[in-house]
Design a protein around this motif. Structure first.
Motif, PDB file in Angstrom:
ATOM      1  N   MET A  32       0.826  -1.212   0.000  1.00 53.57           N
ATOM      2  CA  MET A  32       0.000   0.000   0.000  1.00 53.57           C
ATOM      3  C   MET A  32       0.857   1.258   0.000  1.00 53.57           C
ATOM      4  O   MET A  32       2.011   1.253   0.399  1.00 53.57           O
ATOM      5  N   ASP A  33       0.248   2.330  -0.499  1.00 50.88           N
ATOM      6  CA  ASP A  33       0.855   3.660  -0.418  1.00 50.88           C
ATOM      7  C   ASP A  33      -0.286   4.652  -0.263  1.00 50.88           C
ATOM      8  O   ASP A  33      -1.461   4.254  -0.245  1.00 50.88           O
ATOM      9  N   MET A  34       0.022   5.927  -0.180  1.00 52.71           N
ATOM     10  CA  MET A  34      -1.017   6.923   0.100  1.00 52.71           C
ATOM     11  C   MET A  34      -1.952   7.155  -1.082  1.00 52.71           C
ATOM     12  O   MET A  34      -3.066   7.605  -0.918  1.00 52.71           O
ATOM     13  N   ASP A  35      -1.458   6.878  -2.278  1.00 52.59           N
ATOM     14  CA  ASP A  35      -2.194   7.244  -3.486  1.00 52.59           C
ATOM     15  C   ASP A  35      -2.096   6.091  -4.497  1.00 52.59           C
ATOM     16  O   ASP A  35      -1.017   5.500  -4.646  1.00 52.59           O
ATOM     17  N   GLN A  36      -3.196   5.806  -5.197  1.00 51.13           N
ATOM     18  CA  GLN A  36      -3.181   4.702  -6.165  1.00 51.13           C
ATOM     19  C   GLN A  36      -2.116   4.935  -7.242  1.00 51.13           C
ATOM     20  O   GLN A  36      -1.483   3.990  -7.706  1.00 51.13           O
ATOM     21  N   ALA A  37      -1.893   6.212  -7.599  1.00 52.19           N
ATOM     22  CA  ALA A  37      -0.890   6.493  -8.638  1.00 52.19           C
ATOM     23  C   ALA A  37       0.489   6.003  -8.187  1.00 52.19           C
ATOM     24  O   ALA A  37       1.290   5.523  -8.999  1.00 52.19           O
ATOM     25  N   TYR A  38       0.794   6.104  -6.871  1.00 49.80           N
ATOM     26  CA  TYR A  38       2.114   5.669  -6.382  1.00 49.80           C
ATOM     27  C   TYR A  38       2.254   4.146  -6.461  1.00 49.80           C
ATOM     28  O   TYR A  38       3.308   3.626  -6.820  1.00 49.80           O
ATOM     29  N   VAL A  39       1.162   3.420  -6.094  1.00 56.77           N
ATOM     30  CA  VAL A  39       1.282   1.955  -6.165  1.00 56.77           C
ATOM     31  C   VAL A  39       1.321   1.482  -7.616  1.00 56.77           C
ATOM     32  O   VAL A  39       2.045   0.547  -7.944  1.00 56.77           O
ATOM     33  N   ASP A  40       0.575   2.173  -8.482  1.00 55.85           N
ATOM     34  CA  ASP A  40       0.614   1.802  -9.907  1.00 55.85           C
ATOM     35  C   ASP A  40       2.026   2.002 -10.463  1.00 55.85           C
ATOM     36  O   ASP A  40       2.555   1.165 -11.195  1.00 55.85           O
ATOM     37  N   LYS A  41       2.626   3.126 -10.081  1.00 54.82           N
ATOM     38  CA  LYS A  41       3.992   3.410 -10.552  1.00 54.82           C
ATOM     39  C   LYS A  41       4.969   2.345 -10.020  1.00 54.82           C
ATOM     40  O   LYS A  41       5.843   1.862 -10.748  1.00 54.82           O
ATOM     41  N   ALA A  42       4.762   1.953  -8.757  1.00 56.65           N
ATOM     42  CA  ALA A  42       5.637   0.938  -8.164  1.00 56.65           C
ATOM     43  C   ALA A  42       5.500  -0.387  -8.911  1.00 56.65           C
ATOM     44  O   ALA A  42       6.504  -1.052  -9.210  1.00 56.65           O
ATOM     45  N   MET A  43       4.256  -0.770  -9.242  1.00 55.06           N
ATOM     46  CA  MET A  43       4.054  -2.046  -9.942  1.00 55.06           C
ATOM     47  C   MET A  43       4.692  -1.999 -11.333  1.00 55.06           C
ATOM     48  O   MET A  43       5.287  -2.979 -11.788  1.00 55.06           O
ATOM     49  N   ALA A  44       4.570  -0.837 -12.002  1.00 54.38           N
ATOM     50  CA  ALA A  44       5.180  -0.705 -13.339  1.00 54.38           C
ATOM     51  C   ALA A  44       6.703  -0.832 -13.221  1.00 54.38           C
ATOM     52  O   ALA A  44       7.362  -1.464 -14.054  1.00 54.38           O
TER      53      ALA A  44
END
Ligand SMILES: NC(=O)c1ccc[n+]([C@@H]2O[C@H](COP(=O)([O-])OP(=O)(O)OC[C@H]3O[C@@H](n4cnc5c(N)ncnc54)[C@H](O)[C@@H]3O)[C@@H](O)[C@H]2O)c1
Length: 291
Positions: A32-44
């Motif tokens: 988890m992170d604070m914002d979905q954009a951060y987790v999406d970036k991490a997965m990419a």
């Protein structure tokens, strides 16, 4: 106790790869992170890390879909009640970590082992943000960057941690193919104390005009067998984290770890390291060193 689901908080440089190494070892992982954009970036970014690893023979083709399928993402910890081990790797800020721990305290099961990946905050101090029943199950697991490559994890014992929790966490570290060393909760733990003592001497050489950063990097690589020179490594982890940890070591140990003035000057001039394009060295837009 065999660990099943692992929770990771913070999907930045450290948290995302901590999630990856557990996913590769067939654990179900919540990230988890604070914002979905951060987790999406991490997965990419993890996809790229896996692709690069497959290209260099570190991973098999089938590791990529298997590892990625093991990771589920979220923007809060409400689903963390099934986690056997939670590793917190959010920003190095005691208040932010404390706020998150209060939320975790409400949802984690009693048997959950909780670890912080903090570089510089006391594990016993961090433990105090949890209710007392969890103090015996809270410890430090200090990974090194990049987590997917670096084999060491420092297992940090706070005041109240139980031997059982240390044993379970140590076993978890071995299961993901890392080597644990146990360290008391002293400021800087073990490796960063050794590292910053060396870095300060490296910076003194540059401040005295005895060597360029480039030459010290070459000297440490070819003369000492280090895989990365001290100035390259400071740029990689960023000058702001370097300064933060250096100041904490100075507070704890005084003159032995006096923060070098040039680190402060570089930060004041906005040279944060590789991610900003300039630190001790220069980097192009892809992060490649160019001078
Ligand atoms: N960078 C290193 O080399 C290194 C090495 C060992 C340990 N550490 C430690 O690991 C931790 C993370 O460092 P990093 O380099 O990955 O930082 P980072 O800045 O790359 O990532 C931190 C992430 O935490 C997220 N975050 C902040 N507050 C949050 C909250 N309340 N809930 C969820 N997510 C939150 C941020 O959005 C960010 O994505 C720090 O404690 C740091 O001291 C870093």
């Amino acid at each position: 106790m065999a660990l099943g689901t692992i929770g990771v908080c913070g999907a930045g440089m450290m948290g995302s790869e901590i999630a990856l190494v557990f996913a590769l070892a067939d654990h179900k992982v919540r990230l988890m992170d604070m914002d979905q954009a951060y987790v999406d970036k991490a997965m990419a970014k993890l996809e790229k890390t896996l692709d690069g690893g497959i290209g260099r023979g570190f991973y098999a083709e089938e590791d990529k879909p298997r590892a990625l399928a093991n990771i589920t993402t979220s923007t809060d910890v409400s689903g963390y009640g099934d986690c056997d081990l939670v590793i917190e790797a959010i920003t190095e800020d005691e208040a932010a970590k404390g706020d998150l721990y209060k939320k975790l305290d409400e949802v984690l099961k009693d048997s959950c082992i909780i670890a912080s990946n903090t570089s510089s905050i006391s594990i016993s101090v961090l433990s105090s943000y949890f209710s007392e029943k969890r103090h015996s199950r809270f410890l430090g697991l200090h990974f090194f960057s990049p987590v997917s490559r670096m084999k060491l994890v420092e297992v940090i014992r706070g005041f109240d941690v139980s031997d059982e929790a240390v044993e379970i966490a140590t076993e978890a570290v071995k299961v993901i193919g890392k080597t644990p060393i146990t360290v008391k909760d002293v400021v800087g733990f073990a490796v960063n104390r050794v590292l910053f003592a060396m870095w300060n001497e490296a910076i003194r050489l540059v401040e005295e005009g005895a060597c360029t950063p480039e030459d010290v990097d070459i000297g440490c690589k070819l003369g000492l067998g280090h895989p990365v020179g001290p100035f390259e490594l400071m740029d990689n982890i960023s000058l702001d984290l370097t300064l933060k940890v250096s100041d904490i070591l100075q507070d704890a140990y005084g003159e032995r770890f006096h923060t070098r003035p040039t680190v402060k000057h570089l930060m004041a001039a906005g040279r944060v390291g590789r991610r900003g394009g300039r630190g001790w060295h220069r980097y192009d837009e892809k992060g490649k060193k160019v001078g």
